[in-house]
Design a protein around this motif. Structure first.
Motif, PDB file in Angstrom:
ATOM      1  N   SER A  15      46.751 120.816  72.565  1.00  7.52           N
ATOM      2  CA  SER A  15      47.512 121.282  71.641  1.00  7.52           C
ATOM      3  C   SER A  15      47.129 122.703  71.003  1.00  7.52           C
ATOM      4  CB  SER A  15      47.574 120.129  70.271  1.00  7.52           C
ATOM      5  OG  SER A  15      48.310 119.138  70.668  1.00  7.52           O
ATOM      6  N   GLY A  16      45.694 122.866  70.833  1.00  7.68           N
ATOM      7  CA  GLY A  16      44.931 123.925  70.140  1.00  7.68           C
ATOM      8  C   GLY A  16      45.275 125.191  71.125  1.00  7.68           C
ATOM      9  N   MET A  17      45.238 124.765  72.273  1.00  3.71           N
ATOM     10  CA  MET A  17      45.481 126.013  73.319  1.00  3.71           C
ATOM     11  C   MET A  17      46.971 126.365  73.114  1.00  3.71           C
ATOM     12  SD  MET A  17      43.996 125.540  76.755  1.00  3.71           S
ATOM     13  CE  MET A  17      42.331 125.157  77.066  1.00  3.71           C
ATOM     14  N   GLU A  18      47.820 125.593  72.958  1.00  2.70           N
ATOM     15  CA  GLU A  18      49.319 125.653  72.739  1.00  2.70           C
ATOM     16  C   GLU A  18      49.404 126.789  71.479  1.00  2.70           C
ATOM     17  OE1 GLU A  18      52.056 122.523  72.857  1.00  2.70           O
ATOM     18  OE2 GLU A  18      52.118 122.351  74.890  1.00  2.70           O
ATOM     19  N   MET A  19      48.677 126.283  70.493  1.00  3.54           N
ATOM     20  CA  MET A  19      48.817 127.011  69.215  1.00  3.54           C
ATOM     21  C   MET A  19      48.252 128.384  69.255  1.00  3.54           C
ATOM     22  SD  MET A  19      50.789 125.696  67.122  1.00  3.54           S
ATOM     23  CE  MET A  19      50.627 126.794  65.742  1.00  3.54           C
ATOM     24  N   MET A  20      47.229 128.584  70.350  1.00  2.00           N
ATOM     25  CA  MET A  20      46.616 129.849  70.392  1.00  2.00           C
ATOM     26  C   MET A  20      47.420 130.665  71.423  1.00  2.00           C
ATOM     27  SD  MET A  20      42.689 129.467  70.956  1.00  2.00           S
ATOM     28  CE  MET A  20      42.575 127.746  71.266  1.00  2.00           C
TER      29      MET A  20
ATOM     30  N   ARG B 194      60.328 129.854  75.279  1.00  5.52           N
ATOM     31  CA  ARG B 194      58.917 129.621  75.409  1.00  5.52           C
ATOM     32  C   ARG B 194      58.073 130.809  75.191  1.00  5.52           C
ATOM     33  NH1 ARG B 194      56.285 125.284  77.446  1.00  5.52           N
ATOM     34  NH2 ARG B 194      54.037 125.701  77.965  1.00  5.52           N
ATOM     35  N   LYS B 195      58.713 132.210  75.884  1.00  6.71           N
ATOM     36  CA  LYS B 195      57.710 133.346  75.491  1.00  6.71           C
ATOM     37  C   LYS B 195      57.923 133.950  74.212  1.00  6.71           C
ATOM     38  CE  LYS B 195      57.697 137.540  78.436  1.00  6.71           C
ATOM     39  NZ  LYS B 195      58.244 138.497  79.299  1.00  6.71           N
ATOM     40  N   GLY B 196      59.093 133.958  73.568  1.00  7.07           N
ATOM     41  CA  GLY B 196      59.320 134.072  72.025  1.00  7.07           C
ATOM     42  C   GLY B 196      58.342 133.361  71.460  1.00  7.07           C
ATOM     43  N   LEU B 197      58.156 131.988  71.631  1.00  8.92           N
ATOM     44  CA  LEU B 197      57.328 131.288  70.791  1.00  8.92           C
ATOM     45  C   LEU B 197      55.788 131.368  70.797  1.00  8.92           C
ATOM     46  CD1 LEU B 197      58.092 128.746  68.978  1.00  8.92           C
ATOM     47  CD2 LEU B 197      57.574 127.193  71.003  1.00  8.92           C
ATOM     48  N   TYR B 198      55.787 131.816  71.925  1.00  7.33           N
ATOM     49  CA  TYR B 198      54.050 132.307  72.147  1.00  7.33           C
ATOM     50  C   TYR B 198      53.839 133.417  71.533  1.00  7.33           C
ATOM     51  CZ  TYR B 198      52.607 128.336  75.484  1.00  7.33           C
ATOM     52  OH  TYR B 198      52.416 127.417  75.840  1.00  7.33           O
ATOM     53  N   ARG B 199      54.855 134.516  71.631  1.00  9.34           N
ATOM     54  CA  ARG B 199      54.330 135.612  70.937  1.00  9.34           C
ATOM     55  C   ARG B 199      54.540 135.330  69.395  1.00  9.34           C
ATOM     56  NH1 ARG B 199      58.860 138.151  73.377  1.00  9.34           N
ATOM     57  NH2 ARG B 199      60.197 137.661  71.687  1.00  9.34           N
ATOM     58  N   LEU B 200      55.207 134.671  68.901  1.00 10.27           N
ATOM     59  CA  LEU B 200      54.928 134.224  67.530  1.00 10.27           C
ATOM     60  C   LEU B 200      53.872 133.601  67.015  1.00 10.27           C
ATOM     61  CD1 LEU B 200      56.740 134.095  64.612  1.00 10.27           C
ATOM     62  CD2 LEU B 200      57.421 131.644  65.214  1.00 10.27           C
ATOM     63  N   ARG B 201      53.488 132.660  67.903  1.00 11.21           N
ATOM     64  CA  ARG B 201      52.191 131.647  67.811  1.00 11.21           C
ATOM     65  C   ARG B 201      51.101 132.799  67.969  1.00 11.21           C
ATOM     66  NH1 ARG B 201      52.846 126.620  71.821  1.00 11.21           N
ATOM     67  NH2 ARG B 201      54.295 125.464  70.245  1.00 11.21           N
ATOM     68  N   ARG B 202      51.002 133.876  68.475  1.00 14.06           N
ATOM     69  CA  ARG B 202      49.755 134.880  68.516  1.00 14.06           C
ATOM     70  C   ARG B 202      49.722 135.230  67.079  1.00 14.06           C
ATOM     71  NH1 ARG B 202      50.737 138.626  73.815  1.00 14.06           N
ATOM     72  NH2 ARG B 202      51.382 137.064  75.103  1.00 14.06           N
TER      73      ARG B 202
END
Lengths: 259, 297
Positions: free
Chosen positions: A129-134, B104-112
């Motif tokens: 989960s930590g990785m997903e949040m990173m 997924r890509k957009g979500l990961y962009r936001l999570r950064r």
């Protein structure tokens, strides 16, 4: 009665959902393999953890299986005066069947259970989960390298298992039981066909490597994030992988030698 | 004074529009939750909704606390804000982006741009402290090694653990592990940090250190912080705004002062930690004397 049927249908539904999740998981992890090309170091680390750490058990087991084959084979063949065919018997048994199957069963017990426990604990301790949040895909970063390493390791381990098995058989047959050394090796050389025998063994070990790694990693990833959940997942890995190996072995043997 | 050229006029008006848009955006909440409902997927289907249409705003630059008893879905709410879970109904917007519409890509962009401190720390156990903090930087940037090293040292210095860079997570105390996790959470200079039960299981010194860090990092890095906790006093002492959750609803909201003065018996019981009150000591059951009498017969 209807309650029993209802529960049975729900379990069936749950099983199909799990199979579906397993398929998606496989596509997801395969999607991460191209990204490993520039970071092959991650795969090498896992090759060491999965492959090298399984070497001892595979080598010792291979040696003993070959020795037992030598002893049992000699006792049967000597009645027919065919003890000089012992080399062929040991080699064909190992190359076609025992090598891929026993090495895969050992791999499922040693490396498969370790993979499940590792990924399951990563899930339980929120590392995934930590990785997903990173914004790091844990399947691509953690699971794809392990899958590729497992897939590469098992055929190599099978080759080592078979090789040591043949030497185990030789050790029992020639120095201990007095079988002629020239006959042992020459008959083996004449009767073991590269395409028919060795290739079939390689195909089996590649298929087993794929399936065992997939089952082990999926069980870990899909485990309930508790100590009990991880324990159950580890058990499931060994049971499901072993059954899959034995079932697939029959199917592959039927396809390759059945006709 | 030179007359502005049409090109210059256009640039100035574009800048002005950009500034106004940016000011308008700054005035808007960073997180906006409307009519939120969420149901877990059980083994045999969907469980009842954990939230009953929650509405919640988290404003930029503030420390917002979400308090409530165990099992009310505080961590679930944090995971919904981080996009790890999807709402069954209603919407969650982070920095103007509705999470349900992001791929997924957009979500990961936001999570950064979001850091998260997990209750367990969630440090990668096969990496050192240094490697853990460097992990998100190495995954998302192509900075030279020396710059990565300097960045990691800066983050570790901020949490007071530069000297522990070579230690493995297993060698850290609970408080130290959370500080390392905090350094990792701010490694990419996020706009918001989500804290999941940061004070649980901490000794008084570690708790004090964490409180100081949350407050200071929020100010110096101009972060928005969301703290989910059931440690009432510690959380109220650092929060700018508080939401109280119970049984899937927001039962109280306001500044820590307003929450302390709330008249609701439930809020007072929760703040004072009283064993009995609107939340009864006994789990609902048949009266005990009836059960005993029945047993004698």
């Amino acid at each position: 009665m209807s309650e029993v049927v209802h529960q049975w249908l729900l379990s069936l539904f749950s099983l199909f959902r799990r199979l579906g999740r397993g398929q998606f998981f496989l596509f997801h992890l395969l999607g991460g393999i191209p990204s490993l090309i520039p970071r092959f170091r991650l795969v090498i680390q896992q090759l060491y953890a999965i492959g090298v750490h399984s070497l001892t058990i595979v080598m010792v087991a291979g040696l003993f299986v070959g020795m037992v084959l030598g002893l049992q084979g000699y006792n049967t063949l000597v009645d027919f005066g065919a003890e000089e065919s012992l080399g062929v018997l040991v080699a064909l048994s190992l190359v076609r069947e025992l090598g891929p199957v026993v090495a895969a069963l050992l791999f499922a017990g040693r490396a498969g259970s370790a993979l499940t426990a590792e990924i399951g604990l990563m899930k339980a301790t929120e590392q995934l989960s930590g990785m997903e949040m990173m914004a790091v895909d844990p399947v691509h970063r953690m699971i794809s390298p392990r899958f590729l390493a497992g897939f590469i390791s098992l055929p190599l381990l099978t080759a080592i298992f078979t090789l040591l098995g043949v030497f185990g058989g030789y050790f029992v047959a020639v120095p201990l039981l007095g079988v002629d050394e020239g006959a042992f090796w020459s008959q083996m050389q004449a009767r073991v066909d590269f395409f028919e025998d060795i290739q079939s063994g390689v195909i089996k070990s590649v298929v087993f490597g794929f399936v065992v790694s997939w089952i082990a990693l999926f069980e870990g990833y899909d485990a309930t994030a508790t100590s009990e959940g991880v324990s159950r997942a580890t058990t499931r890995t060994v049971v499901h992988a072993s059954l899959a190996i034995l079932g697939l072995d029959f199917v592959l043997t039927a396809l390759m030698f059945g006709a | 004074m030179a007359k502005p050229t049409p090109q210059r006029k256009k640039t100035e008006s574009t800048r002005g529009r950009g500034r106004r848009r940016s000011q308008k955006r700054r005035a808007e909440p960073l997180v906006r939750i409307r009519d939120l409902e969420f149901s877990h997927e059980g083994r045999y289907g969907t469980c009842p909704s954990l939230f009953k249409g929650i509405n919640l705003d988290i404003h930029r630059g503030k420390i917002v606390a979400i308090l409530g008893p165990s099992g009310t879905g505080k961590t679930t709410l944090l995971r919904l804000i981080g996009g790890q879970l999807s709402a069954s109904a209603g919407r969650v917007e982070v920095d103007g982006e509705q999470l349900s519409t992001l791929n997924r890509k957009g979500l990961y962009r936001l999570r950064r741009r979001i850091g998260m401190l997990f209750q367990s720390g969630a440090l990668l156990t096969d990496m050192t402290v240094f490697e853990n903090v460097a992990f998100p930087i190495l995954e998302h940037t192509r900075l030279p090694g020396k710059m990565v090293r300097d960045l990691v040292w800066m983050k570790l210095e901020a949490v007071g653990l530069r000297g522990a860079e070579a230690l493995m997570p297993a060698e850290l105390s609970g408080g130290m592990a959370r500080r390392v996790a905090l350094a990792r959470a701010i490694a990419l200079d996020p706009m918001m940090v989500l804290y999941d039960e940061p004070f649980t299981g901490q000794d008084p010194i570690s708790m004090g250190v964490l409180m100081k860090l949350i407050r200071e990092l929020n100010q110096t890095l101009r972060l928005t912080s969301v703290v989910v906790s059931h440690d009432v006093e510690e959380t109220l002492s650092i929060a700018d705004y508080v939401y109280l959750l119970s049984e899937g609803q927001v039962v109280g909201k306001g500044s820590p002062q307003q929450i302390r003065q709330a008249q609701s018996p439930w809020i007072q019981q929760f703040l004072k930690g009283e064993p009995d009150g609107p939340v009864p000591f006994h789990y609902p059951a048949e009266p005990f004397h009836t059960v005993l009498m029945g047993a004698q017969e």
